[in-house]
Design a protein around this motif. Structure first.
Motif, PDB file in Angstrom:
ATOM      1  N   HIS A  73      -4.930  -0.820   2.493  1.00 41.22           N
ATOM      2  CA  HIS A  73      -5.529   0.503   3.220  1.00 41.22           C
ATOM      3  C   HIS A  73      -6.520   0.269   4.285  1.00 41.22           C
TER       4      HIS A  73
ATOM      5  N   SER B 112       0.880  -1.361   0.140  1.00 37.96           N
ATOM      6  CA  SER B 112       0.004   0.170  -0.031  1.00 37.96           C
ATOM      7  C   SER B 112       0.919   1.400  -0.017  1.00 37.96           C
TER       8      SER B 112
ATOM      9  N   ASP C  66      -7.514   4.797  -4.343  1.00 35.57           N
ATOM     10  CA  ASP C  66      -5.881   4.723  -4.769  1.00 35.57           C
ATOM     11  C   ASP C  66      -6.053   4.152  -6.226  1.00 35.57           C
TER      12      ASP C  66
ATOM     13  N   ASP D  78     -14.241  -2.862  -5.346  1.00 37.86           N
ATOM     14  CA  ASP D  78     -13.456  -3.240  -6.281  1.00 37.86           C
ATOM     15  C   ASP D  78     -14.025  -3.846  -7.621  1.00 37.86           C
TER      16      ASP D  78
HETATM   17  C1  LIG Z   1      -3.684   0.318  -6.662  1.00 38.33           C
HETATM   18  S1  LIG Z   1      -4.960  -0.899  -6.261  1.00 38.33           S
HETATM   19  C2  LIG Z   1      -5.339  -0.719  -4.612  1.00 38.33           C
HETATM   20  C3  LIG Z   1      -4.704  -1.155  -3.623  1.00 38.33           C
HETATM   21  C4  LIG Z   1      -5.234  -1.162  -2.175  1.00 38.33           C
HETATM   22  N1  LIG Z   1      -5.457   0.540  -1.868  1.00 38.33           N
HETATM   23  C5  LIG Z   1      -4.365  -1.877  -0.893  1.00 38.33           C
HETATM   24  O1  LIG Z   1      -3.778  -1.282  -0.511  1.00 38.33           O
HETATM   25  O2  LIG Z   1      -4.515  -2.933  -1.197  1.00 38.33           O
HETATM   26  C6  LIG Z   1      -6.172  -0.476  -7.291  1.00 38.33           C
HETATM   27  C7  LIG Z   1      -7.489  -1.428  -7.135  1.00 38.33           C
HETATM   28  O3  LIG Z   1      -8.568  -0.890  -7.442  1.00 38.33           O
HETATM   29  C8  LIG Z   1      -9.399  -1.384  -8.303  1.00 38.33           C
HETATM   30  N2  LIG Z   1      -9.781  -0.422  -9.433  1.00 38.33           N
HETATM   31  C9  LIG Z   1      -9.349   0.337 -10.190  1.00 38.33           C
HETATM   32  N3  LIG Z   1     -10.377   1.331 -10.812  1.00 38.33           N
HETATM   33  C10 LIG Z   1     -11.496   0.878 -10.226  1.00 38.33           C
HETATM   34  C11 LIG Z   1     -12.757   1.466 -10.446  1.00 38.33           C
HETATM   35  N4  LIG Z   1     -13.247   2.234 -11.245  1.00 38.33           N
HETATM   36  N5  LIG Z   1     -13.663   0.686  -9.736  1.00 38.33           N
HETATM   37  C12 LIG Z   1     -13.513  -0.140  -8.978  1.00 38.33           C
HETATM   38  N6  LIG Z   1     -12.179  -0.636  -8.684  1.00 38.33           N
HETATM   39  C13 LIG Z   1     -11.202  -0.091  -9.182  1.00 38.33           C
HETATM   40  C14 LIG Z   1      -8.604  -2.298  -9.130  1.00 38.33           C
HETATM   41  O4  LIG Z   1      -9.018  -3.433  -9.639  1.00 38.33           O
HETATM   42  C15 LIG Z   1      -7.261  -2.868  -8.066  1.00 38.33           C
HETATM   43  O5  LIG Z   1      -7.851  -3.814  -7.369  1.00 38.33           O
END
Ligand SMILES: C[S@@+](CC[C@H](N)C(=O)[O-])C[C@H]1O[C@@H](n2cnc3c(N)ncnc32)[C@H](O)[C@@H]1O
Length: 310
Positions: A35, A7, A100, A53
């Motif tokens: 997070h 994260s 994020d 997600d």
């Molecule tokens: C950078 S990762 C997040 C990591 C998380 N904050 C952690 O600490 O484990 C981004 C995640 O958001 C999801 N994601 C990205 N865009 C999205 C959207 N428009 N709607 C829902 N989920 C989304 C992706 O599938 C991914 O699993």
């Protein structure tokens, strides 16, 4: 495959969200729940975490990580539906929203997902594998001009025109099916000197195609506005971006919400009476500390912006 993701700006997000133990928090990009786990640890039984997600692999990994908490609700959806998600749970408002942006390391590292220019796989790049539209459709179906525009605008790629032209020429021989076939075409389009300098020659084009497949930029501004509508007074929104295109949208939308007046500039006084609905908490975006950068190079381009609902 194990869900690996470190994260980014974790302490900074927790501080930015100003967590109240009985508050309701929405993590719009649950990923591996890195997070989310830290948020939920800070909540009492009266507090609640909602994790969204669009990738079912992420929801499965997060469900496992949060299995000891009965105040977590995980939802498979796109965060652009934040208003519906909150309303469908019967909630009037929430106290914090975290976004994020981008893909997780798990998604990038899982070859079969087709996000990586380092591993061979079918051209895919869908975060939500229940949708049909994939990188294959962009690469094989878009006109040369549309390819040029997305590679130029979403990849900020200097050689966008040549790359688009090389893709279309390669298609005359047959469909482009895999990531490494595409990498070879991109490499052939980029002059040798430029290829030897800087990052991987396919990095920018892959970023562009991924953004297009997942409509990553076009949903940010609406999500911010809808999310702010659902924030309780004093509630916070924290957004982490990973490239200038995303950050620009977040910055501009935040600004719009602090100054929603629609009166023409030449009006001596405001007559629309649109009052600011948020205040910006981070005048400048927060970036990773030296320690975090050493531990996680992916945090290099991360920027965190926080606002508060008035
Ligand atoms: C950078 S990762 C997040 C990591 C998380 N904050 C952690 O600490 O484990 C981004 C995640 O958001 C999801 N994601 C990205 N865009 C999205 C959207 N428009 N709607 C829902 N989920 C989304 C992706 O599938 C991914 O699993």
């Amino acid at each position: 495959m194990e869900f690996k993701h470190i994260s980014v700006l974790l302490d900074e997000c927790l501080e930015g969200l100003n967590i109240k133990e009985d508050g309701i928090y929405v993590d719009c990009t649950l990923g591996g729940a890195g997070h989310s786990k830290e948020i939920i640890k800070r909540l009492s039984n009266k507090g609640r975490l909602i994790g969204i997600d669009q990738d079912k692999d992420a929801l499965k990994a997060a469900g496992e990580k949060l299995k000891d908490y009965n105040n977590a609700t995980l939802v498979h959806s796109n965060f652009e539906n934040i208003k519906d998600v909150v309303e469908n749970l019967g909630l009037e408002g929430v106290d914090g929203i975290l976004i994020d942006l981008g893909v997780s390391s798990y998604q990038l590292d899982t070859a079969e997902r087709g996000f990586s220019y380092m591993q061979d796989a079918p051209l895919d790049m869908r975060m939500n594998r229940e949708l049909e539209f994939s990188a294959y459709d962009v690469v094989n179906g878009y006109s040369e001009d549309d390819l040029y525009k997305i590679i130029r605008d979403y990849g900020e790629e200097k050689f966008a025109k040549r790359i688009a032209s090389f893709i279309v020429k390669a298609r005359e021989e047959g469909e482009i099916k895999t990531t490494l076939e595409l990498v070879d075409i991109i490499k052939a389009a980029i002059p040798a000197k430029a290829r030897r300098e800087g990052p991987h020659p396919a990095k920018r084009t892959f970023q562009a195609i991924r953004i297009e497949v997942n409509r990553e930029l076009s949903i940010i501004s609406k999500t911010i506005k809808d999310g702010v509508e659902k924030l309780n007074k004093g509630g916070r929104m924290a957004i982490i971006t990973f490239h200038s295109l995303e950050d620009r949208i977040v910055k501009t939308t935040y600004k719009e919400l602090t100054n929603p007046c629609t009166c023409p500039r030449e009006f001596p006084i405001c007559v629309c009476n649109n009052e600011p609905i948020v205040k910006i908490i981070t005048r400048k975006p927060i970036e990773a500390s030296k320690e975090e950068l050493e531990e996680n190079p992916r945090s290099r381009s991360a920027k965190l912006r926080v606002l508060e609902k008035l």
